[in-house]
Motif scaffolding. Structure first.
Motif, short mmCIF file in Angstrom:
data_model
loop_
_atom_site.label_atom_id
_atom_site.label_comp_id
_atom_site.label_asym_id
_atom_site.label_seq_id
_atom_site.Cartn_x
_atom_site.Cartn_y
_atom_site.Cartn_z
N GLN A 183 0.11 3.09 -6.76
CA GLN A 183 -1.09 3.90 -6.52
C GLN A 183 -1.42 4.77 -7.73
N SER A 213 -3.81 -2.58 -7.46
CA SER A 213 -4.00 -3.06 -6.09
C SER A 213 -3.90 -4.58 -6.08
N PRO A 257 0.81 -1.23 0.00
CA PRO A 257 0.00 0.00 0.00
C PRO A 257 0.85 1.28 0.00
N SER A 258 2.13 1.18 0.41
CA SER A 258 2.96 2.40 0.40
C SER A 258 3.65 2.60 -0.95
N ASP A 259 3.38 1.73 -1.88
CA ASP A 259 4.02 1.83 -3.21
C ASP A 259 3.33 2.94 -4.02
N LYS A 260 4.01 4.07 -4.11
CA LYS A 260 3.42 5.27 -4.74
C LYS A 260 3.15 5.03 -6.24
N GLY A 296 -2.85 2.83 -10.43
CA GLY A 296 -4.13 2.18 -10.13
C GLY A 296 -4.04 0.68 -9.87
#
Ligand SMILES: Cc1cc2nc3c(=O)[nH]c(=O)nc-3n(C[C@H](O)[C@H](O)[C@H](O)COP(=O)(O)OP(=O)(O)OC[C@H]3O[C@@H](n4cnc5c(N)ncnc54)[C@H](O)[C@@H]3O)c2cc1C
Length: 435
Positions: free
Chosen positions: A150, A155, A144-147, A153
């Motif tokens: 993110q 997940s 989840p901290s992988d910019k 898009g």
């Protein structure tokens, strides 16, 4: 009697296009009426060289529309019958389709999964953890901290949905079967002949130039090719993505729009462990797998040691039609590869060794095929990227329409009300699973 340049035969049916749909139609028209005089006109040098040859050749019964399901299920059953009972090797293999689902997708899919299960579709759900163990080198969990993830898009994949009565086939083999049978039943197939226009004539000809005038009752009487005028009681347009251009000339709406679709063939020792993933099927290969986001797919070719990869791109890609669409390297580099590499790092340095492009003839309203009649013309279009897996049923519905029957008998004996695929009395559910 036909001779090149002058066709004086009074044909019962002229079919434009010797793709899988045109040939399945010819086969079923002749099967129901062996006396019918059928001619198929194809601009290419041989059968199935249009979008049929561009297909990824996947088959699946995982559709949300009951009609699409019926068309694909019964066609797949027919192909299986040809292979299993008649010994024709159609390269039909039930390796499965596997959708990798994020929690967001799973939420969207849940009602669809229930709907398909109620419709009798055999499905298997895999846990994300199981998939991580089965898919060698896969990186299905996204930090989840992988910019970067993110921004792009991505997940985590939490589940996998496998369609069991799904897999791959050789469209060229199916086409070969229909072509051979059509010839055996004395159907005529003319290659290298292009239909230039459709003959629209008044019922009562006055012999004046400019006919038909708007006050005259008119209907289609055949086609004009670059070699001859071919007159027929009924004209069938099964010209796939080319149908719109042809129908436009007489003011008949095809109801489809064409979109370019690209396929890239990749292979390499770094992909082998993924390609030969065990546990999903008896062939010991990865199912045809669809990867989020953006619906990138990879189709395994076990015997060739390769994958065909592509993506169902919709928003942001124009509707276009080109005679010879070309696949773009940059499309692979910036759209397909980043998604595959993210979940399957074995793809990072993989470049295509082959590529091609074709068109989907998209029914943008409900993504079910059309078989409709208009003024002496019958049109079969709108397979929306799944015409190979539905061609047999479409051919049967076309034949029933041609014989003015209300119902078509699909393979296995199911009765299908022909008008359900028409424009005027259409009765289909919108399809949510277009790949
Ligand atoms: C990249 C890609 C991937 C696909 N993947 C799948 C898949 O996995 N599974 C699946 O089921 N489907 C798939 N499809 C869709 C499938 O290929 C089509 O739905 C199917 O081939 C349509 O068959 P058709 O006979 O209608 O069209 P076509 O095969 O295009 O046949 C039409 C024929 O008409 C001829 N023609 C056109 N104009 C004229 C004229 N004026 N005169 C004479 N002849 C003419 C053409 O030369 C052509 O041979 C895919 C398509 C593409 C492009």
């Amino acid at each position: 009697m036909f001779m090149d340049g002058a066709d004086s035969t009074k044909w019962d049916v002229v079919i434009v296009g010797a793709g899988i749909v045109g040939l399945a139609s010819a086969y079923h028209i002749l099967s129901q009426d062996p006396a019918c005089r059928v001619v198929v006109v194809e601009k290419g040098a041989s059968a199935g060289q249009g979008d049929t040859a561009k297909s990824v050749a996947g088959v699946r019964n995982t559709f949300t529309s009951e009609v699409n399901r019926l068309l694909s299920e019964t066609s797949i059953d027919f192909y299986r019958h040809l292979q299993a009972d008649l010994g024709l090797d159609l390269h039909l293999e039930f390796v499965g389709y596997l959708w990798l689902l994020t929690s967001h997708l799973l939420e969207h899919f849940e009602p669809v999964i229930q709907q398909m299960s109620r419709g009798g579709v055999e499905l298997k759900l895999w846990e994300g953890k199981q998939l991580s163990e089965m898919l060698s080198g896969a990186r299905l969990v996204v930090d989840p901290s992988d910019k970067e993830a993110q921004v792009m898009g991505f997940s985590s994949v939490v589940k996998g949905l496998q369609g069991i009565k799904c897999g791959t086939v050789g469209p060229e083999k199916i086409v070969e079967f229909y072509e051979k049978k059509v010839r055996e039943m004395r159907g005529v197939i003319r290659y290298g002949e292009k239909v230039k226009s459709i003959i629209l004539e008044p019922h009562h000809k006055l012999g004046m130039s400019g006919e038909p005038f708007v006050w005259q009752d008119a209907s289609v009487k055949g086609v004009v090719t670059d070699r001859a005028e071919i007159r027929a009681e009924q004209t069938v347009v099964a010209a796939g993505g080319w149908s719109t251009e042809l129908l436009d000339t007489i003011g008949v709406d095809s109801h489809v729009r064409t979109k370019k679709r690209q396929v890239f063939a990749v292979k390499g020792p770094e992909l082998d462990a993924l390609l030969y993933s065990k546990g999903f099927n008896e062939q010991g290969v990865l199912p045809l797998t669809i990867v989020p986001p953006g619906l990138v797919y990879m189709k395994p070719n076990g015997s060739a040691g390769s994958f065909w990869v592509g993506v169902s791109d919709y928003l942001g890609r124009r509707f276009t039609f080109e005679e010879e669409p070309v696949a773009e390297d940059s499309f692979y580099t910036y759209n397909v590869n980043p998604i595959l590499s993210r979940y399957f790092p074995c793809f990072v340095n993989v470049r295509p060794f082959n590529k091609w492009a074709g068109h989907y003839d998209m029914n943008t309203l409900d993504a079910n095929p059309y078989v409709f009649e208009d003024s002496g013309l019958i049109v079969a279009v709108g397979a929306s990227g799944s015409g190979v897996m539905k061609a047999d049923a479409i051919g049967r519905i076309m034949a029933a329409n041609q014989a003015r029957k209300d119902f078509a008998t699909l393979y296995g004996g199911k009765q299908f009300k022909v008008e359900r695929l028409s424009v005027q009395a259409r009765k289909v559910e919108p399809e949510q699973f277009v790949i």
